[in-house]
Enzyme design. Structure first.
Site, PDB file in Angstrom:
ATOM      1  N   SER A  57       0.859  -1.277  -0.116  1.00  0.00           N
ATOM      2  CA  SER A  57      -0.140  -0.002   0.029  1.00  0.00           C
ATOM      3  C   SER A  57       0.945   1.323  -0.031  1.00  0.00           C
ATOM      4  O   SER A  57       1.965   1.168   0.477  1.00  0.00           O
ATOM      5  CB  SER A  57      -0.840  -0.062   1.107  1.00  0.00           C
ATOM      6  OG  SER A  57      -1.612  -1.317   1.276  1.00  0.00           O
TER       7      SER A  57
HETATM    8  N1  SAH Z   1      -0.148  -5.623   3.831  1.00  0.00           N
HETATM    9  C1  SAH Z   1       0.454  -5.819   2.905  1.00  0.00           C
HETATM   10  C2  SAH Z   1      -0.108  -5.482   1.611  1.00  0.00           C
HETATM   11  C3  SAH Z   1      -0.553  -6.550   1.067  1.00  0.00           C
HETATM   12  S1  SAH Z   1      -1.743  -6.549  -0.601  1.00  0.00           S
HETATM   13  C4  SAH Z   1       2.068  -5.162   2.847  1.00  0.00           C
HETATM   14  O1  SAH Z   1       2.215  -4.119   3.699  1.00  0.00           O
HETATM   15  O2  SAH Z   1       2.720  -5.121   1.819  1.00  0.00           O
HETATM   16  C5  SAH Z   1      -2.776  -7.659   0.199  1.00  0.00           C
HETATM   17  C6  SAH Z   1      -2.480  -9.218   0.389  1.00  0.00           C
HETATM   18  O3  SAH Z   1      -3.481  -9.977   0.814  1.00  0.00           O
HETATM   19  C7  SAH Z   1      -1.766 -10.001  -0.829  1.00  0.00           C
HETATM   20  O4  SAH Z   1      -0.358 -10.330  -0.481  1.00  0.00           O
HETATM   21  C8  SAH Z   1      -2.890 -11.237  -0.963  1.00  0.00           C
HETATM   22  O5  SAH Z   1      -2.128 -12.332  -1.448  1.00  0.00           O
HETATM   23  C9  SAH Z   1      -3.439 -11.433   0.538  1.00  0.00           C
HETATM   24  N2  SAH Z   1      -4.550 -12.032   0.573  1.00  0.00           N
HETATM   25  C10 SAH Z   1      -5.496 -12.192  -0.195  1.00  0.00           C
HETATM   26  N3  SAH Z   1      -6.501 -12.871   0.205  1.00  0.00           N
HETATM   27  C11 SAH Z   1      -6.105 -13.432   1.348  1.00  0.00           C
HETATM   28  C12 SAH Z   1      -6.711 -14.438   2.342  1.00  0.00           C
HETATM   29  N4  SAH Z   1      -7.784 -15.020   2.366  1.00  0.00           N
HETATM   30  N5  SAH Z   1      -5.740 -14.555   3.472  1.00  0.00           N
HETATM   31  C13 SAH Z   1      -4.622 -14.069   3.766  1.00  0.00           C
HETATM   32  N6  SAH Z   1      -4.004 -13.216   2.665  1.00  0.00           N
HETATM   33  C14 SAH Z   1      -4.983 -12.889   1.589  1.00  0.00           C
END
Ligand code: SAH
Length: 211
Positions: A57
């Site tokens: 993000s």
């Molecule tokens: N917080 C992260 C942003 C990640 S983007 C950072 O600081 O970089 C959102 C993430 O959610 C992605 O990596 C995606 O793979 C994950 N995601 C999607 N569905 C999910 C689920 N059901 N359980 C866990 N993670 C999930």
């Protein structure tokens, strides 16, 4: 990055004032959490690709969500969507008890490496579907989702303490979502506040109702 984008931005609608959050944002090296080729852009005011069609993000959004969680030392926090590990590292600057779940194994492994390299050894990481939460570690003082879904996953609501806060992008997988803060009241009921419009990658889960 922190002064220009978060602490003293030209647009003062998006100012972050929580000193602990600003300190955390100053401490965590964002460039260590993005792929090599994205490092020159690590401190820009925008989300960045981290592979597997996922993104880290925008720094302002990380700061805003961290502030909305109202994390105090000693709080137990759960993150759904570890991604790069950057948000988890920011949370680990705010409390010693951070749990984070990532669905995609290669991202989870990369996040584990980055967090270890930066000395964030206390963060508990799990690879799997975060929709179901982390029941063995519940209840949590706060829960953050960094992927979007059009309902609060019921298991996560169950795993939130009374008085606790859940911060997430609520809405459809495609298009605009709302960043919300849902607070669990004394009688277990929900008070929801909408903060701003946002755009996050979708939460992917077999357990979720079809969108
Ligand atoms: N917080 C992260 C942003 C990640 S983007 C950072 O600081 O970089 C959102 C993430 O959610 C992605 O990596 C995606 O793979 C994950 N995601 C999607 N569905 C999910 C689920 N059901 N359980 C866990 N993670 C999930």
């Amino acid at each position: 990055m922190v002064d220009q984008q978060i602490a003293e931005p030209s647009d003062d609608r998006r100012i972050i004032t929580n000193a602990r959050v600003l300190d955390a944002m100053r401490t965590v090296p964002r460039h260590q959490f993005v792929p090599e080729e994205m490092r020159p852009h690590a401190y820009r005011d925008r989300p960045l690709p981290i592979g597997h069609r996922q993104t880290i993000s925008q720094p302002y959004i990380v700061a805003l969500m961290s502030e909305l969680l109202a994390v105090e030392p000693g709080h137990r926090v759960l993150e759904i969507g570890t991604g790069s590990g950057y948000q988890a590292a920011v949370l680990a600057e705010l409390t010693d008890e951070v749990y984070s779940i990532e669905l995609l194994a290669p991202l989870a492994e990369q996040a584990r490496r980055s967090l270890r390299a930066e000395g964030y050894d206390s963060i508990q990481l799990r690879t799997g579907d975060g929709f179901r939460g982390w029941p063995e570690a519940a209840p949590f003082d706060s829960i953050i989702l960094t992927c979007a879904i059009d309902e609060i996953p019921p298991p996560l609501w169950t795993q939130l303490k009374i008085g606790g806060r859940l911060v997430m992008p609520l809405g459809p997988q495609e298009g605009m979502q709302r960043l919300i803060v849902a607070t669990k009241k004394d009688n277990g009921s929900r008070e929801t506040e909408t903060i701003i419009g946002v755009r996050f990658v979708p939460l992917v889960s077999d357990a979720a109702a079809p969108q």
